[in-house]
Design an enzyme around this catalytic site. Structure first.
Site, PDB file in Angstrom:
ATOM      1  N   LEU A 220      19.900 -64.093 -21.891  1.00  0.00           N
ATOM      2  CA  LEU A 220      18.648 -63.499 -22.053  1.00  0.00           C
ATOM      3  C   LEU A 220      17.504 -64.168 -21.211  1.00  0.00           C
ATOM      4  CD1 LEU A 220      18.696 -63.741 -26.022  1.00  0.00           C
ATOM      5  CD2 LEU A 220      19.079 -61.989 -24.248  1.00  0.00           C
TER       6      LEU A 220
ATOM      7  N   TYR B  27      14.659 -59.139 -27.366  1.00  0.00           N
ATOM      8  CA  TYR B  27      15.728 -59.400 -26.248  1.00  0.00           C
ATOM      9  C   TYR B  27      16.763 -58.232 -26.066  1.00  0.00           C
ATOM     10  CZ  TYR B  27      19.568 -60.758 -29.699  1.00  0.00           C
ATOM     11  OH  TYR B  27      20.515 -60.542 -30.461  1.00  0.00           O
ATOM     12  N   CYS B  28      17.186 -58.081 -25.106  1.00  0.00           N
ATOM     13  CA  CYS B  28      18.449 -57.272 -24.675  1.00  0.00           C
ATOM     14  C   CYS B  28      19.196 -57.958 -23.662  1.00  0.00           C
ATOM     15  CB  CYS B  28      17.905 -55.834 -24.401  1.00  0.00           C
ATOM     16  SG  CYS B  28      17.231 -55.896 -22.570  1.00  0.00           S
ATOM     17  N   SER B  29      20.498 -57.441 -23.306  1.00  0.00           N
ATOM     18  CA  SER B  29      21.062 -58.025 -22.356  1.00  0.00           C
ATOM     19  C   SER B  29      21.838 -56.918 -21.572  1.00  0.00           C
ATOM     20  CB  SER B  29      21.847 -59.084 -22.449  1.00  0.00           C
ATOM     21  OG  SER B  29      22.669 -58.948 -23.800  1.00  0.00           O
TER      22      SER B  29
END
Length: 106
Positions: free
Chosen positions: A15, A104-106
Site C-alpha cells: 500500500l 487504500y487499494c493495490s
C-alpha cells in the site's frame, strides 16, 4: 511470524509503495466520488504504515478498502471496511465523522 501477520505486513508495504494511504475527509454524499476526491485534494495526506497501525490501535481511524468486492474477498487488511471506489459517494454516510478515514487499494 504467522501467515496472517505476514499478509498484513506485505499488504501494508504494498500500500505504501503502490497507492499511498490517504484520508478522505471531504466526500460529499450529494457529489460523485470522483468529483469529491478531486475537490478534496487539499485535504488528502499521505501517512506511513506505522502511522496507520497506531491510529487503528488508538481507535482514531477507520480503514476502507476501495477495491472491488472480489479483490476484497481475495484478501484484505483485517478490520478494513469494503466500500468500492465507485460507491463512496453513495455510502459516505456509513463512515464516521469523528475518525480519520484511511482508504487504500493495490
Amino acid at each position: 511470524m504467522n501467515l496472517s501477520t505476514t499478509r498484513v505486513l506485505i499488504a501494508l508495504a504494498a500500500l505504501a509503495a503502490l497507492f499511498s494511504i490517504v484520508t478522505i475527509k471531504a466526500i460529499s454524499t450529494n457529489a460523485s466520488a470522483a468529483t469529491s476526491l478531486a475537490q478534496a485534494s487539499d485535504d488528502v495526506c499521505r501517512i506511513t504504515p506505522d502511522e496507520v497501525r497506531d491510529l487503528l490501535k488508538r481507535n482514531k481511524a477507520v480503514l476502507v478498502d476501495v477495491r472491488g468486492v472480489e479483490a476484497y474477498k481475495a484478501g484484505h487488511i483485517k478490520s478494513a471496511l469494503s466500500i468500492p471506489f465507485s460507491e463512496i459517494g453513495e455510502r459516505a454516510k456509513e463512515l464516521p465523522r469523528d475518525k480519520m478515514i484511511i482508504a487504500y487499494c493495490s
